[in-house]
Design a protein around this motif. Structure first.
Motif, PDB file in Angstrom:
ATOM      1  N   PRO A   1      26.518  54.106  38.753  1.00  0.00           N
ATOM      2  CA  PRO A   1      26.452  54.564  40.143  1.00  0.00           C
ATOM      3  C   PRO A   1      27.797  54.424  40.852  1.00  0.00           C
ATOM      4  O   PRO A   1      27.943  54.860  41.983  1.00  0.00           O
ATOM      5  CB  PRO A   1      25.414  53.628  40.766  1.00  0.00           C
ATOM      6  N   GLU A   2      28.763  53.774  40.226  1.00  0.00           N
ATOM      7  CA  GLU A   2      30.130  53.689  40.751  1.00  0.00           C
ATOM      8  C   GLU A   2      31.055  53.498  39.549  1.00  0.00           C
ATOM      9  O   GLU A   2      30.656  52.902  38.546  1.00  0.00           O
ATOM     10  CB  GLU A   2      30.281  52.523  41.746  1.00  0.00           C
ATOM     11  N   THR A   3      32.282  54.008  39.671  1.00  0.00           N
ATOM     12  CA  THR A   3      33.214  53.864  38.545  1.00  0.00           C
ATOM     13  C   THR A   3      33.779  52.444  38.495  1.00  0.00           C
ATOM     14  O   THR A   3      34.306  52.006  37.476  1.00  0.00           O
ATOM     15  CB  THR A   3      34.377  54.873  38.656  1.00  0.00           C
TER      16      THR A   3
ATOM     17  N   PHE B   1      26.746  58.659  39.344  1.00  0.00           N
ATOM     18  CA  PHE B   1      25.412  59.263  39.507  1.00  0.00           C
ATOM     19  C   PHE B   1      24.565  58.378  40.404  1.00  0.00           C
ATOM     20  O   PHE B   1      24.529  57.164  40.206  1.00  0.00           O
ATOM     21  CB  PHE B   1      24.727  59.407  38.143  1.00  0.00           C
ATOM     22  N   ARG B   2      23.927  58.985  41.370  1.00  0.00           N
ATOM     23  CA  ARG B   2      22.986  58.232  42.212  1.00  0.00           C
ATOM     24  C   ARG B   2      21.782  59.117  42.471  1.00  0.00           C
ATOM     25  O   ARG B   2      21.949  60.284  42.849  1.00  0.00           O
ATOM     26  CB  ARG B   2      23.631  57.849  43.558  1.00  0.00           C
ATOM     27  N   ASN B   3      20.620  58.526  42.283  1.00  0.00           N
ATOM     28  CA  ASN B   3      19.403  59.296  42.510  1.00  0.00           C
ATOM     29  C   ASN B   3      19.104  59.317  44.011  1.00  0.00           C
ATOM     30  O   ASN B   3      18.138  58.712  44.471  1.00  0.00           O
ATOM     31  CB  ASN B   3      18.255  58.668  41.708  1.00  0.00           C
ATOM     32  N   GLU B   4      19.984  59.967  44.768  1.00  0.00           N
ATOM     33  CA  GLU B   4      19.879  59.988  46.228  1.00  0.00           C
ATOM     34  C   GLU B   4      18.503  60.492  46.643  1.00  0.00           C
ATOM     35  O   GLU B   4      18.004  61.471  46.085  1.00  0.00           O
ATOM     36  CB  GLU B   4      20.960  60.909  46.824  1.00  0.00           C
ATOM     37  N   VAL B   5      17.906  59.830  47.621  1.00  0.00           N
ATOM     38  CA  VAL B   5      16.577  60.225  48.081  1.00  0.00           C
ATOM     39  C   VAL B   5      16.636  61.614  48.708  1.00  0.00           C
ATOM     40  O   VAL B   5      15.806  62.480  48.431  1.00  0.00           O
ATOM     41  CB  VAL B   5      16.032  59.195  49.099  1.00  0.00           C
TER      42      VAL B   5
ATOM     43  N   ARG C   1      26.535  64.808  49.906  1.00  0.00           N
ATOM     44  CA  ARG C   1      25.730  63.774  49.252  1.00  0.00           C
ATOM     45  C   ARG C   1      24.982  64.416  48.096  1.00  0.00           C
ATOM     46  O   ARG C   1      24.008  65.127  48.294  1.00  0.00           O
ATOM     47  CB  ARG C   1      24.760  63.122  50.233  1.00  0.00           C
ATOM     48  N   SER C   2      25.465  64.206  46.882  1.00  0.00           N
ATOM     49  CA  SER C   2      24.816  64.816  45.724  1.00  0.00           C
ATOM     50  C   SER C   2      24.409  63.723  44.744  1.00  0.00           C
ATOM     51  O   SER C   2      24.706  62.548  44.944  1.00  0.00           O
ATOM     52  CB  SER C   2      25.751  65.846  45.078  1.00  0.00           C
ATOM     53  N   ARG C   3      23.735  64.119  43.707  1.00  0.00           N
ATOM     54  CA  ARG C   3      23.237  63.104  42.752  1.00  0.00           C
ATOM     55  C   ARG C   3      24.231  62.875  41.617  1.00  0.00           C
ATOM     56  O   ARG C   3      24.202  61.842  40.952  1.00  0.00           O
ATOM     57  CB  ARG C   3      21.870  63.543  42.217  1.00  0.00           C
TER      58      ARG C   3
ATOM     59  N   MET D   1      37.176  58.389  43.053  1.00  0.00           N
ATOM     60  CA  MET D   1      38.545  57.965  42.704  1.00  0.00           C
ATOM     61  C   MET D   1      38.637  56.536  43.232  1.00  0.00           C
ATOM     62  O   MET D   1      38.648  56.327  44.441  1.00  0.00           O
ATOM     63  CB  MET D   1      39.576  58.849  43.412  1.00  0.00           C
ATOM     64  N   GLU D   2      38.606  55.570  42.318  1.00  0.00           N
ATOM     65  CA  GLU D   2      38.549  54.179  42.754  1.00  0.00           C
ATOM     66  C   GLU D   2      39.689  53.370  42.151  1.00  0.00           C
ATOM     67  O   GLU D   2      40.076  53.574  41.003  1.00  0.00           O
ATOM     68  CB  GLU D   2      37.218  53.532  42.343  1.00  0.00           C
ATOM     69  N   MET D   3      40.167  52.448  42.955  1.00  0.00           N
ATOM     70  CA  MET D   3      41.199  51.536  42.462  1.00  0.00           C
ATOM     71  C   MET D   3      40.795  50.123  42.854  1.00  0.00           C
ATOM     72  O   MET D   3      40.425  49.872  43.994  1.00  0.00           O
ATOM     73  CB  MET D   3      42.551  51.909  43.089  1.00  0.00           C
TER      74      MET D   3
ATOM     75  N   GLY E   1      32.005  61.483  59.198  1.00  0.00           N
ATOM     76  CA  GLY E   1      31.274  61.038  58.014  1.00  0.00           C
ATOM     77  C   GLY E   1      32.223  60.368  57.028  1.00  0.00           C
ATOM     78  O   GLY E   1      33.415  60.703  56.965  1.00  0.00           O
ATOM     79  N   GLU E   2      31.685  59.456  56.217  1.00  0.00           N
ATOM     80  CA  GLU E   2      32.534  58.671  55.296  1.00  0.00           C
ATOM     81  C   GLU E   2      33.187  59.539  54.222  1.00  0.00           C
ATOM     82  O   GLU E   2      32.549  60.380  53.605  1.00  0.00           O
ATOM     83  CB  GLU E   2      31.670  57.605  54.626  1.00  0.00           C
ATOM     84  N   LEU E   3      34.468  59.280  54.035  1.00  0.00           N
ATOM     85  CA  LEU E   3      35.227  59.956  52.987  1.00  0.00           C
ATOM     86  C   LEU E   3      35.648  58.932  51.931  1.00  0.00           C
ATOM     87  O   LEU E   3      35.679  59.220  50.742  1.00  0.00           O
ATOM     88  CB  LEU E   3      36.470  60.581  53.652  1.00  0.00           C
TER      89      LEU E   3
ATOM     90  N   ILE F   1      40.612  44.013  46.441  1.00  0.00           N
ATOM     91  CA  ILE F   1      40.563  45.002  47.524  1.00  0.00           C
ATOM     92  C   ILE F   1      40.335  46.345  46.849  1.00  0.00           C
ATOM     93  O   ILE F   1      41.057  46.715  45.919  1.00  0.00           O
ATOM     94  CB  ILE F   1      41.889  45.043  48.327  1.00  0.00           C
ATOM     95  N   GLU F   2      39.326  47.066  47.294  1.00  0.00           N
ATOM     96  CA  GLU F   2      38.937  48.295  46.612  1.00  0.00           C
ATOM     97  C   GLU F   2      38.974  49.516  47.543  1.00  0.00           C
ATOM     98  O   GLU F   2      38.115  49.666  48.391  1.00  0.00           O
ATOM     99  CB  GLU F   2      37.509  48.148  46.074  1.00  0.00           C
ATOM    100  N   PRO F   3      39.979  50.396  47.343  1.00  0.00           N
ATOM    101  CA  PRO F   3      39.894  51.698  48.002  1.00  0.00           C
ATOM    102  C   PRO F   3      39.062  52.628  47.110  1.00  0.00           C
ATOM    103  O   PRO F   3      39.451  52.933  45.989  1.00  0.00           O
ATOM    104  CB  PRO F   3      41.353  52.184  48.075  1.00  0.00           C
TER     105      PRO F   3
HETATM  106  N1  GAP Z   1      32.738  51.208  44.387  1.00  0.00           N
HETATM  107  C1  GAP Z   1      32.391  51.291  45.767  1.00  0.00           C
HETATM  108  C2  GAP Z   1      31.564  52.436  46.070  1.00  0.00           C
HETATM  109  O1  GAP Z   1      31.064  53.109  45.199  1.00  0.00           O
HETATM  110  P1  GAP Z   1      30.640  53.851  48.052  1.00  0.00           P
HETATM  111  O2  GAP Z   1      31.010  53.814  49.515  1.00  0.00           O
HETATM  112  O3  GAP Z   1      29.228  53.758  47.694  1.00  0.00           O
HETATM  113  O4  GAP Z   1      31.485  52.685  47.405  1.00  0.00           O
HETATM  114  C3  GAP Z   1      32.623  55.460  47.517  1.00  0.00           C
HETATM  115  O5  GAP Z   1      31.249  55.166  47.401  1.00  0.00           O
HETATM  116  C4  GAP Z   1      32.798  56.910  47.883  1.00  0.00           C
HETATM  117  O6  GAP Z   1      32.099  57.745  46.961  1.00  0.00           O
HETATM  118  C5  GAP Z   1      32.220  57.293  49.246  1.00  0.00           C
HETATM  119  O7  GAP Z   1      33.144  57.029  50.275  1.00  0.00           O
HETATM  120  C6  GAP Z   1      31.977  58.768  49.085  1.00  0.00           C
HETATM  121  O8  GAP Z   1      33.167  59.504  49.348  1.00  0.00           O
HETATM  122  C7  GAP Z   1      31.630  58.897  47.619  1.00  0.00           C
HETATM  123  N2  GAP Z   1      30.167  59.021  47.443  1.00  0.00           N
HETATM  124  C8  GAP Z   1      29.253  58.045  47.439  1.00  0.00           C
HETATM  125  N3  GAP Z   1      28.017  58.526  47.247  1.00  0.00           N
HETATM  126  C9  GAP Z   1      28.151  59.872  47.127  1.00  0.00           C
HETATM  127  C10 GAP Z   1      27.232  60.955  46.896  1.00  0.00           C
HETATM  128  N4  GAP Z   1      25.941  60.743  46.737  1.00  0.00           N
HETATM  129  N5  GAP Z   1      27.726  62.213  46.822  1.00  0.00           N
HETATM  130  C11 GAP Z   1      29.058  62.436  46.967  1.00  0.00           C
HETATM  131  N6  GAP Z   1      29.952  61.452  47.179  1.00  0.00           N
HETATM  132  C12 GAP Z   1      29.523  60.188  47.254  1.00  0.00           C
END
Ligand code: GAP
Length: 513
Positions: free
Chosen positions: A218-220, A250-254, A262-264, A269-271, A340-342, A381-383
């Motif tokens: 669900p996160e890299t 991948f996230r099974n977004e409701v 917001r997609s599944r 891009m994580e550091m 909205g969050e980027l 610290i995680e961007p």
């Molecule tokens: N490792 C931390 C983490 O995953 P997050 O805020 O859940 O944090 C980071 O996700 C970024 O990933 C978000 O700011 C967003 O840009 C993107 N993101 C998260 N869920 C997403 C989704 N369902 N569809 C598209 N982008 C998504």
């Protein structure tokens, strides 16, 4: 100017940026395909990020470049990973189901309206005292829906402002058995909220039981923590340093929605920046500033960006302590005038390394041989940015309506992000224009993504290039054959100039830098 998302979605399909996944089968909710121009745009953004992190990372506070290495870890890892990271237990959203329509909603994305004076009405013989709506539903849409349910008169009357007669409240304050769901025709069809885990699972191998269950990441980020020790042991990195990764999550977004926002299945891009605990605050500020600058550099205007600190109750489980999280937010058309969050910049403390160390039994700390062999677990610290979401922000920020041009619009991409840098257009498909255009095309494509477009009249060809955001068009005409010059048309101003054919490459180099 307000932009309608429907127009952006239509443009993306019409011009080959983004298609609904499985289009010919009617799509699949929450999944999208990137077309030829979409993948080019996405790669440009990804490459800019990789360059700003791994190839040419920024200068640190001491004036020398910081150290960041790259990684590409597997999407599926040992399932213990997600127990340790807290995702099996805690990566959930509250979900409400509608028994009538079979729709599913995120409870925290619903708004509830109740009459100010505690009145209720009868719908299909049942008492209704509250109405649920999806966040973002406009006043007009709310009135329309109430009208359809035939309660408009009692609740809204002729008042232009619904808030005169109805008040917004939260789920805890309504009686669900008297609440009408966002798409339901009668009250009492919504279930109480229950926690829903967002991880998609799969079963590698031949056995399909609980013990062989694994998860699509669900996160890299976790792939980076799992490789912390490998990188320390194999590379010549010293604290502080970073590990960067781009890839699918991948996230099974409701409720996947707002196009690719917001997609599944999406890309991140994580550091992960590892540092001594006492330096965390300094690096947190450093990365917040760097990350905002990145989005400005790829062409998002300052006026459409903001930084926002998370409230305590919205912090992810790994960021509950310490310095918290600051989001870089963008003003998307569907959030405007809000944002909205980027990207989120989080202080994850030593949570992840500590957890993985405990669950794996491996030492995941750092021995600082320069400073008296001090041993500690670094802070992180995680961007964490959305690549897919970034592409949407680039398209939304670039979208310009202009009735004075054939397409009626153009995309004002920063030249470095534009999927096509220049188009070469022979004025006619006549034999004398085409060979010169072909020659120029063969020369330019060695260094730039360029298109040779021969078909249709010149107006239609300009229209297409405007719609895909190509910064420059070079036209080969009769004069070219006489004096070896071409017309260059600049996308935003539509200004046309003549320049020497042999100077085209230098021209592009100068403009695209
Ligand atoms: N490792 C931390 C983490 O995953 P997050 O805020 O859940 O944090 C980071 O996700 C970024 O990933 C978000 O700011 C967003 O840009 C993107 N993101 C998260 N869920 C997403 C989704 N369902 N569809 C598209 N982008 C998504």
């Amino acid at each position: 100017m307000t932009i309608d998302m429907k127009d952006i979605v239509a443009l993306c399909k019409r011009r080959g940026f983004i298609f609904q996944a499985s289009d010919i089968y009617g799509g699949l909710n929450g999944f999208w395909d990137f077309g030829p121009l979409g993948i080019a745009l996405k790669n440009n953004l990804r490459d800019a990020w990789w360059r700003s992190m791994v190839i040419a990372p920024p200068l640190g506070p001491d004036g020398s470049p910081v150290e960041i290495v790259g990684l590409d870890s597997a999407i599926i890892q040992n399932p213990k990973t997600w127990e340790a990271s807290g995702h099996v237990g805690g990566f959930t959203d509250p979900m409400v189901d509608c028994k009538e329509t079979k729709q599913r909603y995120r409870a925290d994305h619903l708004l509830f309206l109740t009459p100010l004076d505690g009145k209720s009405v009868t719908i299909k013989g049942k008492q209704a005292s509250a109405f649920a709506f999806m966040q973002g539903t406009s006043n007009e849409e709310i009135k329309e829906r109430l009208k359809k349910l035939r309660v408009n008169k009692e609740f809204v009357g002729t008042s232009a402002d619904i808030s005169d007669l109805l008040a917004f409240t939260s789920l805890e304050n309504v009686n669900l058995s008297e609440t009408v769901g966002p798409d339901a025709s009668e009250p009492g069809t919504l279930t109480p909220p229950r926690q829903f885990n967002l991880m998609l699972d799969t079963y590698p191998g031949v056995v399909r039981d609980e013990a062989s269950k694994a998860y699509l990441r669900p996160e890299t980020a976790q792939g980076i923590f799992l490789n912390y020790k490998n990188v320390l042991d194999s590379m010549r990195v010293r604290m502080p340093f970073g590990i960067a990764q781009v890839g699918k999550a991948f996230r099974n977004e409701v409720t996947p929605r707002n196009f690719i926002y917001r997609s599944r299945e999406f890309e991140q891009m994580e550091m992960e920046w590892f540092c001594p605990p006492e330096e965390a605050a300094q690096w947190f500020d450093f990365w917040v500033a760097q990350r905002k600058q990145f989005w400005l550099d790829v062409g998002l205007p300052e006026s459409m960006l903001q930084l926002r600190k998370h409230d305590q109750d919205e912090l992810a489980h790994y960021a509950k302590e310490g310095l918290g999280t600051i989001d870089v937010e963008f003003q998307f058309p569907f959030t405007a005038p809000g944002f909205g969050e980027l990207e989120g910049i989080a202080h994850r403390g030593d949570f992840d390394l500590r957890q993985h160390s405990e669950f794996s039994g491996q030492k995941l700390d750092y021995l600082d041989q320069i400073n008296g062999n001090r041993r500690y677990t670094p802070h992180v610290i995680e961007p964490a940015a959305g690549l897919t979401r970034g592409v949407l922000a680039l398209i939304c920020a670039a979208y310009r309506i202009d009735p004075n041009r054939p397409a009626g619009l153009y995309l004002d991409f920063h030249p470095s992000m534009a999927p096509v840098k220049a188009a070469i257009l022979p004025l006619t498909a006549k034999e004398d224009h085409v060979p010169t255009a072909q020659k120029l095309y063969m020369d330019l494509r060695k260094e730039y993504v360029v298109e040779l477009d021969i078909k249709q009249n010149i107006g239609k060809r300009y229209a297409r290039q405007d719609e895909i955001g190509t910064p420059f068009c070079f036209t080969i005409d009769n004069d070219t054959l006489q004096d070896q010059t071409v017309t260059v048309r600049e996308r935003n101003s539509m200004k046309q100039d003549r320049i020497a054919l042999h100077k085209v490459k230098d021209y592009l180099k100068q403009k695209i830098r």
